[in-house]
Design an enzyme around this catalytic site. Sequence first.
Site, PDB file in Angstrom:
ATOM      1  CG  ASP A 164      -4.888  -2.741  -1.379  1.00  0.00           C
ATOM      2  OD1 ASP A 164      -4.205  -2.634  -0.343  1.00  0.00           O
ATOM      3  OD2 ASP A 164      -4.531  -3.389  -2.369  1.00  0.00           O
ATOM      4  CG  HIS A 214      -6.634  -5.391  -9.105  1.00  0.00           C
ATOM      5  ND1 HIS A 214      -5.394  -5.981  -8.938  1.00  0.00           N
ATOM      6  CD2 HIS A 214      -6.592  -4.259  -8.363  1.00  0.00           C
ATOM      7  CE1 HIS A 214      -4.661  -5.254  -8.114  1.00  0.00           C
ATOM      8  NE2 HIS A 214      -5.365  -4.193  -7.755  1.00  0.00           N
ATOM      9  NE  ARG A 216       4.289   1.046  -7.187  1.00  0.00           N
ATOM     10  CZ  ARG A 216       3.397   0.120  -6.822  1.00  0.00           C
ATOM     11  NH1 ARG A 216       2.252   0.004  -7.460  1.00  0.00           N
ATOM     12  NH2 ARG A 216       3.653  -0.688  -5.827  1.00  0.00           N
ATOM     13  CG  ASP A 262      -0.378  -2.332  -8.376  1.00  0.00           C
ATOM     14  OD1 ASP A 262       0.373  -2.155  -7.416  1.00  0.00           O
ATOM     15  OD2 ASP A 262      -1.435  -2.996  -8.312  1.00  0.00           O
ATOM     16  CD  GLU A 283       4.168  -3.867  -6.705  1.00  0.00           C
ATOM     17  OE1 GLU A 283       4.230  -4.221  -5.522  1.00  0.00           O
ATOM     18  OE2 GLU A 283       3.227  -4.198  -7.449  1.00  0.00           O
ATOM     19  CG  HIS A 291       2.621   1.635  -0.671  1.00  0.00           C
ATOM     20  ND1 HIS A 291       3.488   1.573  -1.756  1.00  0.00           N
ATOM     21  CD2 HIS A 291       1.547   0.897  -1.004  1.00  0.00           C
ATOM     22  CE1 HIS A 291       2.927   0.838  -2.689  1.00  0.00           C
ATOM     23  NE2 HIS A 291       1.750   0.407  -2.276  1.00  0.00           N
TER      24      HIS A 291
HETATM   25  C1  GLC Z   1       0.637  -3.522  -5.255  1.00  0.00           C
HETATM   26  C2  GLC Z   1       0.532  -2.376  -4.284  1.00  0.00           C
HETATM   27  C3  GLC Z   1      -0.128  -2.854  -3.042  1.00  0.00           C
HETATM   28  C4  GLC Z   1      -1.474  -3.396  -3.380  1.00  0.00           C
HETATM   29  C5  GLC Z   1      -1.402  -4.443  -4.491  1.00  0.00           C
HETATM   30  C6  GLC Z   1      -2.743  -4.690  -5.075  1.00  0.00           C
HETATM   31  O1  GLC Z   1       1.450  -4.524  -4.783  1.00  0.00           O
HETATM   32  O2  GLC Z   1       1.791  -1.852  -4.028  1.00  0.00           O
HETATM   33  O3  GLC Z   1      -0.216  -1.832  -2.092  1.00  0.00           O
HETATM   34  O4  GLC Z   1      -2.024  -3.993  -2.237  1.00  0.00           O
HETATM   35  O5  GLC Z   1      -0.610  -4.004  -5.561  1.00  0.00           O
HETATM   36  O6  GLC Z   1      -3.133  -3.622  -5.910  1.00  0.00           O
HETATM   37  C1  GLC Z   2       2.131  -7.238  -4.423  1.00  0.00           C
HETATM   38  C2  GLC Z   2       3.483  -7.733  -4.122  1.00  0.00           C
HETATM   39  C3  GLC Z   2       3.511  -8.473  -2.822  1.00  0.00           C
HETATM   40  C4  GLC Z   2       2.949  -7.575  -1.778  1.00  0.00           C
HETATM   41  C5  GLC Z   2       1.526  -7.282  -2.133  1.00  0.00           C
HETATM   42  C6  GLC Z   2       0.809  -6.388  -1.204  1.00  0.00           C
HETATM   43  O1  GLC Z   2       1.443  -8.307  -4.849  1.00  0.00           O
HETATM   44  O2  GLC Z   2       3.926  -8.537  -5.166  1.00  0.00           O
HETATM   45  O3  GLC Z   2       4.777  -8.846  -2.453  1.00  0.00           O
HETATM   46  O4  GLC Z   2       3.044  -8.172  -0.540  1.00  0.00           O
HETATM   47  O5  GLC Z   2       1.490  -6.642  -3.352  1.00  0.00           O
HETATM   48  O6  GLC Z   2       1.525  -5.928  -0.162  1.00  0.00           O
END
Ligand code: GLC
Ligand code: GLC
Length: 640
Positions: free
Chosen positions: A143, A186, A284, A286, A328, A392
């Site tokens: 990921d 996670h 950040r 996440d 985020e 991204h």
């Molecule tokens: C956040 C990241 C995304 C990732 C997700 C799970 O949304 O920006 O790229 O897939 O978290 O970690």
């Molecule tokens: C995060 C965001 C979601 C996004 C995903 C991965 O969970 O909240 O909107 O699509 O990551 O792209």
Amino acid sequence: MNREAERSLERLLPRLNARFLEAAPGDWDPFVVRLTENFERLFDLLRHLYGGQYDFFYHLEMILETAARLWLARPASLKTLDAEREADPLWFQSEQMVGGVCYVDLFAGTLEGIRERIPYFKELGLTYLHLMPPFLSPSEENDGGYAVSSYREVNPALGTIEDLRALATELRQNGLSLVLDLVYNHTSDEHIWAQRAQAGDPEYQAYYWLFPDRRMPDAYDAHLREIFPDVRPGSFTYRPDMDRWVWTTFHSFQWDLNYRNPEVFNRMAEEMLFLANLGVEVLRLDAVAFTWKELGTACENLPEAHMLIQAFNALARIAAPALLFKSEAIVHPDDVARYIAPEECQLSYNPLLMALLWESLATREVRLLRTSMQARFKINSACAWVNYVRCHDDIGWTFSDEDAAYLGINGFDHRQFLNAFYTGAFEGSFARGLPFQFNPKTQDMRISGSCASLAGLEKACREASDDEVALAVGRILLIHSVIMSIGGIPLLYLGDEIGLGNAYGYRQDPAKAEDSRWVHRPCMDWERAAARHDKNQVAGKIYTRLHHLITLRQAAPAFCGGETEIIETDNAHVFGYVRQGDAQRVLVLANFSEQPQTVSGNVLRLHGLGYAFTDLVTGASLIADADLVLDAYRFVWLQQ
Ligand code: GLC
Ligand code: GLC
């Protein structure tokens, strides 16, 4: 301090003193001061989260020990930074702030490569650099690094943890704050905690959400949103090696941590402070929405998810005060706002502005943008938005259906239109994006695509149309001009400054092929970047003008802190706002259509509070005795 907190501190402090005081007498006092200042808040939060457990007091002591140990391990130079930031807590609201974000491998190969690009970052004017997770992660699917196997180790292909530490220092010496992710919802299934759980260790099994059969997963699933429905339906993964179902909100190899276990909180707090001690200035956070689970709820944005961040925040104030959090939360705008507070996340992505900039480009109208920003742009005055046009991840149309309904727009239909527009399916669309995670049950999907390709540059170049290229460049600059001037920290997705288009090669890589987000994660094209000063080339047309906007922003005190007033321009295609800073007032007007648009002299005088203006962008003078005509995608920054 409330009585319970006071008594607890009275009992715990002698134990901490006994353990740490002698080891570091000089350093210990400031710790005790900050602990005392922040203890009540920390105690109340932890008590709410974990007070019902029989061994709460033990865990509380362990958490304070973590804070003490990591404070004592914090390098002197960072303690100096702590003092500087405490003296100037709103430093991040400065007009000087401009951020950039990239993947280490895609942008520069390695951490050493990033170090070598410091002159490039400085030339651009960056003061903030977010590197996407450079940590150890599974070698195939990971990921994009968001499946972390260890925060103490860097992915060996990129460098070492010592390289990362040295990079943080060198960036800071060059005026750049390092931003990294704390992916705390996670870990990867290769993290040592997950491996111990897989080996059957009950202590580590309690770090995750494991179930012997489908009974509980089914009960939870009934209320959960699927995040990656097209690759992985449901939120649980069966692991034959353990004969267990594991909670995996995202991918099957990303195991959700169990924050009902106070030890998980303590262990992650330790990772957080470890990163702070490496020299990371902003974390950040996440996927903040998903960290707390409660049967019968969507398990998103629960009150405890906020408390967890607040407790981390209190620990940061105690043991690494310079550290800031950026949230985020890509959720409903009401929920996004709830993460923003000095005691929670001082910074937050602004996904609503991002999505609505694209919405306005598609519709050529700014009604929804204006209405939404009027209601929602204002946040706590000690915080800041991080404004961006692309990141991204995919673009989700996270505007509020109520805001839309107020304007007579049906949210569902409008999202269908935007999806059709940005995948290029809508007739006349300039965009070349891809669908992301189409969900046949809800008809929902999100959009992938680079800024340049979504703004029409890919199509225009393919059709070799100079006029279309000029319009696409106009769109790219227009939306960037808004993030530069609306208030908050602008964040560039590096590569956008030279107009990098979609990279379709991901389809050949089995580890990426199913995730269309890779289309907008191109390798930095350094050859193209070499032509960035050449205004005859497309890259140069974008770079030189964007760079100019950055320079203008950094010279204009109106863009520091303060407030943004979103105004009525009396033109459905022109977005307008006023920035009022120290001794400077700037009226911004931005035309979101390719047709010339008129703003009346009256509007200029009313909101500009004057008659004679200078447009900071072109340097031209303007007298507000007549209407102002803005050509296709033109914007002005008017100063009296
Ligand atoms: C956040 C990241 C995304 C990732 C997700 C799970 O949304 O920006 O790229 O897939 O978290 O970690
Ligand atoms: C995060 C965001 C979601 C996004 C995903 C991965 O969970 O909240 O909107 O699509 O990551 O792209």
